[in-house]
Motif scaffolding. Structure first.
Motif, PDB file in Angstrom:
ATOM      1  N   GLY A  69       3.307  13.303  14.181  1.00 53.84           N
ATOM      2  CA  GLY A  69       3.182  13.883  13.220  1.00 53.84           C
ATOM      3  C   GLY A  69       4.460  14.426  12.768  1.00 53.84           C
ATOM      4  N   SER A  70       4.658  14.567  11.292  1.00 57.60           N
ATOM      5  CA  SER A  70       6.224  14.927  11.161  1.00 57.60           C
ATOM      6  C   SER A  70       6.116  16.300  10.980  1.00 57.60           C
ATOM      7  CB  SER A  70       6.035  14.431   9.459  1.00 57.60           C
ATOM      8  OG  SER A  70       5.584  15.485   8.534  1.00 57.60           O
ATOM      9  N   GLY A  71       7.621  16.669  11.359  1.00 56.42           N
ATOM     10  CA  GLY A  71       8.045  18.200  11.262  1.00 56.42           C
ATOM     11  C   GLY A  71       8.100  18.377  12.806  1.00 56.42           C
ATOM     12  N   PRO A  72       8.955  19.671  13.048  1.00 64.41           N
ATOM     13  CA  PRO A  72       9.034  19.807  14.305  1.00 64.41           C
ATOM     14  C   PRO A  72       7.818  20.717  15.092  1.00 64.41           C
ATOM     15  CG  PRO A  72      10.025  21.521  13.074  1.00 64.41           C
ATOM     16  CD  PRO A  72       9.423  20.647  12.047  1.00 64.41           C
ATOM     17  N   LYS A  73       6.802  21.042  14.550  1.00 64.90           N
ATOM     18  CA  LYS A  73       5.811  21.972  14.930  1.00 64.90           C
ATOM     19  C   LYS A  73       4.463  21.058  15.602  1.00 64.90           C
ATOM     20  CE  LYS A  73       5.487  26.325  14.001  1.00 64.90           C
ATOM     21  NZ  LYS A  73       5.266  27.649  13.155  1.00 64.90           N
ATOM     22  N   ALA A  74       4.268  20.137  14.683  1.00 61.64           N
ATOM     23  CA  ALA A  74       2.841  19.847  14.789  1.00 61.64           C
ATOM     24  C   ALA A  74       2.595  18.297  15.068  1.00 61.64           C
ATOM     25  CB  ALA A  74       1.805  20.495  13.751  1.00 61.64           C
TER      26      ALA A  74
ATOM     27  N   THR B 283       2.751   8.084  10.699  1.00 58.82           N
ATOM     28  CA  THR B 283       3.199   9.578  10.788  1.00 58.82           C
ATOM     29  C   THR B 283       2.195  10.295   9.693  1.00 58.82           C
ATOM     30  OG1 THR B 283       5.590   8.934  11.356  1.00 58.82           O
ATOM     31  CG2 THR B 283       5.120  11.112  10.815  1.00 58.82           C
ATOM     32  N   VAL B 284       1.511  11.205  10.325  1.00 58.29           N
ATOM     33  CA  VAL B 284       0.668  12.013   9.426  1.00 58.29           C
ATOM     34  C   VAL B 284       1.805  12.930   8.683  1.00 58.29           C
ATOM     35  CG1 VAL B 284      -1.082  13.709   9.328  1.00 58.29           C
ATOM     36  CG2 VAL B 284      -1.278  11.927  10.984  1.00 58.29           C
ATOM     37  N   ASN B 285       1.957  12.964   7.543  1.00 55.95           N
ATOM     38  CA  ASN B 285       2.944  13.876   6.688  1.00 55.95           C
ATOM     39  C   ASN B 285       2.471  14.890   5.919  1.00 55.95           C
ATOM     40  OD1 ASN B 285       5.742  14.060   6.255  1.00 55.95           O
ATOM     41  ND2 ASN B 285       5.536  12.452   4.378  1.00 55.95           N
ATOM     42  N   ARG B 286       1.799  15.961   6.572  1.00 59.68           N
ATOM     43  CA  ARG B 286       1.564  17.193   5.774  1.00 59.68           C
ATOM     44  C   ARG B 286       2.206  18.324   6.664  1.00 59.68           C
ATOM     45  NH1 ARG B 286      -4.205  18.443   4.973  1.00 59.68           N
ATOM     46  NH2 ARG B 286      -3.883  19.270   3.030  1.00 59.68           N
ATOM     47  N   PRO B 287       3.534  18.167   6.887  1.00 62.48           N
ATOM     48  CA  PRO B 287       4.062  19.177   7.621  1.00 62.48           C
ATOM     49  C   PRO B 287       3.695  20.831   7.036  1.00 62.48           C
ATOM     50  CG  PRO B 287       5.827  18.201   6.546  1.00 62.48           C
ATOM     51  CD  PRO B 287       4.636  17.420   6.269  1.00 62.48           C
TER      52      PRO B 287
ATOM     53  N   MET C 158       0.753  -1.286  -0.085  1.00 63.93           N
ATOM     54  CA  MET C 158       0.038  -0.055  -0.157  1.00 63.93           C
ATOM     55  C   MET C 158       1.075   1.142   0.023  1.00 63.93           C
ATOM     56  SD  MET C 158      -3.142   1.205   0.476  1.00 63.93           S
ATOM     57  CE  MET C 158      -4.198  -0.367   1.182  1.00 63.93           C
ATOM     58  N   SER C 159       0.389   2.259  -1.026  1.00 64.08           N
ATOM     59  CA  SER C 159       1.317   3.386  -0.957  1.00 64.08           C
ATOM     60  C   SER C 159       0.606   4.385  -0.412  1.00 64.08           C
ATOM     61  CB  SER C 159       2.123   3.520  -2.314  1.00 64.08           C
ATOM     62  OG  SER C 159       1.119   3.952  -2.975  1.00 64.08           O
ATOM     63  N   TYR C 160       1.046   5.575   0.408  1.00 64.90           N
ATOM     64  CA  TYR C 160       0.361   6.406   0.782  1.00 64.90           C
ATOM     65  C   TYR C 160       0.909   7.767   0.609  1.00 64.90           C
ATOM     66  CZ  TYR C 160      -1.084   2.854   4.073  1.00 64.90           C
ATOM     67  OH  TYR C 160      -1.557   1.814   4.584  1.00 64.90           O
ATOM     68  N   GLU C 161      -0.077   8.791   0.457  1.00 67.13           N
ATOM     69  CA  GLU C 161       0.447  10.099   0.115  1.00 67.13           C
ATOM     70  C   GLU C 161       0.791  11.083   1.097  1.00 67.13           C
ATOM     71  OE1 GLU C 161      -2.042  12.563  -2.690  1.00 67.13           O
ATOM     72  OE2 GLU C 161      -2.093  10.816  -3.968  1.00 67.13           O
ATOM     73  N   ASN C 162      -0.120  10.782   2.283  1.00 73.39           N
ATOM     74  CA  ASN C 162      -0.368  12.079   3.299  1.00 73.39           C
ATOM     75  C   ASN C 162       0.116  11.366   4.672  1.00 73.39           C
ATOM     76  OD1 ASN C 162      -1.192  13.897   1.568  1.00 73.39           O
ATOM     77  ND2 ASN C 162      -3.255  13.755   2.039  1.00 73.39           N
ATOM     78  N   ILE C 163       0.584  10.033   4.712  1.00 77.88           N
ATOM     79  CA  ILE C 163       1.206   9.407   5.809  1.00 77.88           C
ATOM     80  C   ILE C 163       2.180   8.574   5.359  1.00 77.88           C
ATOM     81  CG2 ILE C 163      -1.272   9.460   7.282  1.00 77.88           C
ATOM     82  CD1 ILE C 163      -1.237   6.446   6.576  1.00 77.88           C
ATOM     83  N   THR C 164       2.956   8.341   6.550  1.00 77.84           N
ATOM     84  CA  THR C 164       3.823   7.140   6.388  1.00 77.84           C
ATOM     85  C   THR C 164       3.600   5.912   7.341  1.00 77.84           C
ATOM     86  OG1 THR C 164       5.552   8.013   7.897  1.00 77.84           O
ATOM     87  CG2 THR C 164       5.826   8.883   5.679  1.00 77.84           C
ATOM     88  N   TYR C 165       3.806   4.822   6.816  1.00 73.19           N
ATOM     89  CA  TYR C 165       3.672   3.614   7.453  1.00 73.19           C
ATOM     90  C   TYR C 165       4.698   2.752   7.544  1.00 73.19           C
ATOM     91  CZ  TYR C 165       1.102  -0.683   8.861  1.00 73.19           C
ATOM     92  OH  TYR C 165       0.634  -1.712   9.695  1.00 73.19           O
ATOM     93  N   ALA C 166       5.109   2.328   8.740  1.00 75.15           N
ATOM     94  CA  ALA C 166       6.465   1.449   8.938  1.00 75.15           C
ATOM     95  C   ALA C 166       6.303   0.449  10.120  1.00 75.15           C
ATOM     96  CB  ALA C 166       7.591   2.204   8.848  1.00 75.15           C
ATOM     97  N   VAL C 167       6.718  -0.733   9.846  1.00 75.51           N
ATOM     98  CA  VAL C 167       6.674  -1.579  10.881  1.00 75.51           C
ATOM     99  C   VAL C 167       7.915  -1.907  11.294  1.00 75.51           C
ATOM    100  CG1 VAL C 167       5.864  -3.647  11.626  1.00 75.51           C
ATOM    101  CG2 VAL C 167       4.363  -2.493  10.036  1.00 75.51           C
ATOM    102  N   ASP C 168       8.425  -2.050  12.698  1.00 70.42           N
ATOM    103  CA  ASP C 168       9.657  -2.393  13.227  1.00 70.42           C
ATOM    104  C   ASP C 168       9.579  -2.862  14.599  1.00 70.42           C
ATOM    105  OD1 ASP C 168      12.359  -2.571  13.133  1.00 70.42           O
ATOM    106  OD2 ASP C 168      12.612  -0.660  13.743  1.00 70.42           O
ATOM    107  N   GLY C 169       9.968  -4.232  14.778  1.00 68.06           N
ATOM    108  CA  GLY C 169      10.035  -4.666  16.054  1.00 68.06           C
ATOM    109  C   GLY C 169       8.579  -4.786  16.638  1.00 68.06           C
ATOM    110  N   GLY C 170       7.673  -5.128  15.984  1.00 70.06           N
ATOM    111  CA  GLY C 170       6.505  -5.392  16.358  1.00 70.06           C
ATOM    112  C   GLY C 170       5.403  -4.239  16.410  1.00 70.06           C
ATOM    113  N   VAL C 171       6.229  -3.024  16.210  1.00 72.51           N
ATOM    114  CA  VAL C 171       5.500  -1.582  16.438  1.00 72.51           C
ATOM    115  C   VAL C 171       5.154  -0.978  14.713  1.00 72.51           C
ATOM    116  CG1 VAL C 171       5.510   0.723  17.169  1.00 72.51           C
ATOM    117  CG2 VAL C 171       6.468  -1.210  18.771  1.00 72.51           C
ATOM    118  N   ALA C 172       3.909  -0.659  14.583  1.00 74.07           N
ATOM    119  CA  ALA C 172       3.555   0.150  13.501  1.00 74.07           C
ATOM    120  C   ALA C 172       3.667   1.596  13.898  1.00 74.07           C
ATOM    121  CB  ALA C 172       2.288  -0.235  12.928  1.00 74.07           C
ATOM    122  N   ARG C 173       4.371   2.415  13.019  1.00 75.62           N
ATOM    123  CA  ARG C 173       4.664   3.602  13.351  1.00 75.62           C
ATOM    124  C   ARG C 173       4.030   4.321  12.057  1.00 75.62           C
ATOM    125  NH1 ARG C 173       9.095   6.432  15.929  1.00 75.62           N
ATOM    126  NH2 ARG C 173       8.946   8.578  15.586  1.00 75.62           N
TER     127      ARG C 173
END
Ligand code: COA
Length: 262
Positions: free
Chosen positions: A56-61, A18-22, A1-16
């Motif tokens: 959320g992505s970026g330093p502000k939100a 990230t809402v990605n419209r900084p 699945m590819s996403y435009e506005n979020i990123t999705y990654a699974v590592d060590g049993g954890v899905a991360r």
């Protein structure tokens, strides 16, 4: 699945997730909410995923709310606005009812729909520079993604009334004080502190975690006697698991439990 506005990654049993419209403070437009729903479905279906982190992505939100430009298009359209709220509620409920613990790692503004997204997670961590609130009344609307209900249940009706009626932004310290934020960290320690909290949960019996979450969630809508009856039922179910045998044997044998979720 590819996403435009979020990123999705699974590592060590954890899905991360990230809402990605900084550039838009990670505001939730329809596309982003759709993608969140797809990511929640993917996390639920994947046995390798045992917990989730939302941020959320970026330093502000974290997420600065529903996308106001999209909301404006619904002015005067009761049916369209209700449908929008119902869609967001359905997606957020997927997260809340997934049966896998989720932590909202609040790294900045969590306002309106962003605050409501955080409230839909099982737990919330925040950095001391985060700001949370439900400013919808400042825009002449009300929370539409379950915030009026979840905030009242998590922090009590007094806090929910204060947050909704004033529309104020609250410091992470204040959100922590009233129980909206479970753990507070400096910006530098937010990631590590959140990971540590997750790790501590991942070391526990997965079935016990699921039962614990379900009990609190289902108990919200029950009186105490019915809630305790449910607790009795789940306590019995937990006793039938191999995890119980493993957990107790490990304690007696003075070793770390190796839970298999069975
Ligand atoms: N919907 C749509 N766009 C949003 C947004 C939202 N909820 N929140 C921020 N943005 C956009 C801004 O319009 C701006 O876009 P532009 O650069 O194209 O003009 C960009 O994100 C950066 O926001 P800006 O307001 O310039 O940043 P700031 O640091 O001055 O302020 C906030 C940050 C979060 C305090 C401010 O953006 C804000 O109040 N946002 C709305 C919060 C809100 O009411 N949420 C509830 C919605 S129901």
């Amino acid at each position: 699945m590819s996403y435009e506005n979020i990123t999705y990654a699974v590592d060590g049993g954890v899905a991360r997730i990230t809402v990605n419209r900084p550039d838009k403070m990670n505001a939730l437009n329809h596309q982003t909410i759709t993608e969140l729903g797809q990511a929640f479905d993917a996390a639920k279906a994947d046995d390798a995923v045992r917990a989730l982190i939302l941020t959320g992505s970026g330093p502000k939100a974290f997420v600065a709310g529903a996308d106001i430009t999209e909301l404006l298009a619904q002015a005067g359209n009761a049916k369209g606005a209700s449908d929008l709220a119902a869609f967001g509620q359905e997606v957020f409920r997927k997260l809340e009812h997934m049966g896998k613990p989720s932590i909202a790692m609040v790294n900045g503004f969590a306002l309106g729909g962003g605050c409501e997204l955080a409230l839909s997670c099982t737990l919330r961590t925040a950095s001391t520079n985060a700001k949370l609130g439900l400013p919808e009344t400042s825009l002449g609307i009300i929370p539409g993604y379950g915030g009026s209900q979840r905030l009242a249940r998590i922090a009590g009706p007094g806090v929910a009334r204060e947050w909704i009626l004033t529309g104020d932004m609250f410091s992470a310290e204040e959100a922590h004080r009233v129980g909206v934020v479970n753990r507070l960290f400096s910006p530098e320690e937010l990631e590590e502190g959140t990971q540590k909290m997750l790790k501590s949960m991942l070391a526990k019996g997965p079935i016990a975690l699921r039962f614990g979450m379900e009990l609190v969630l289902r108990g919200w809508d029950m009186d105490q006697t019915a809630g305790e009856a449910l607790e009795t039922e789940y306590f019995g179910k937990a006793a039938e698991t191999e995890d119980m045998k493993e957990g107790m044997s490990a304690f007696v044998e003075k070793r770390r439990a190796d839970f298999q979720g069975k």
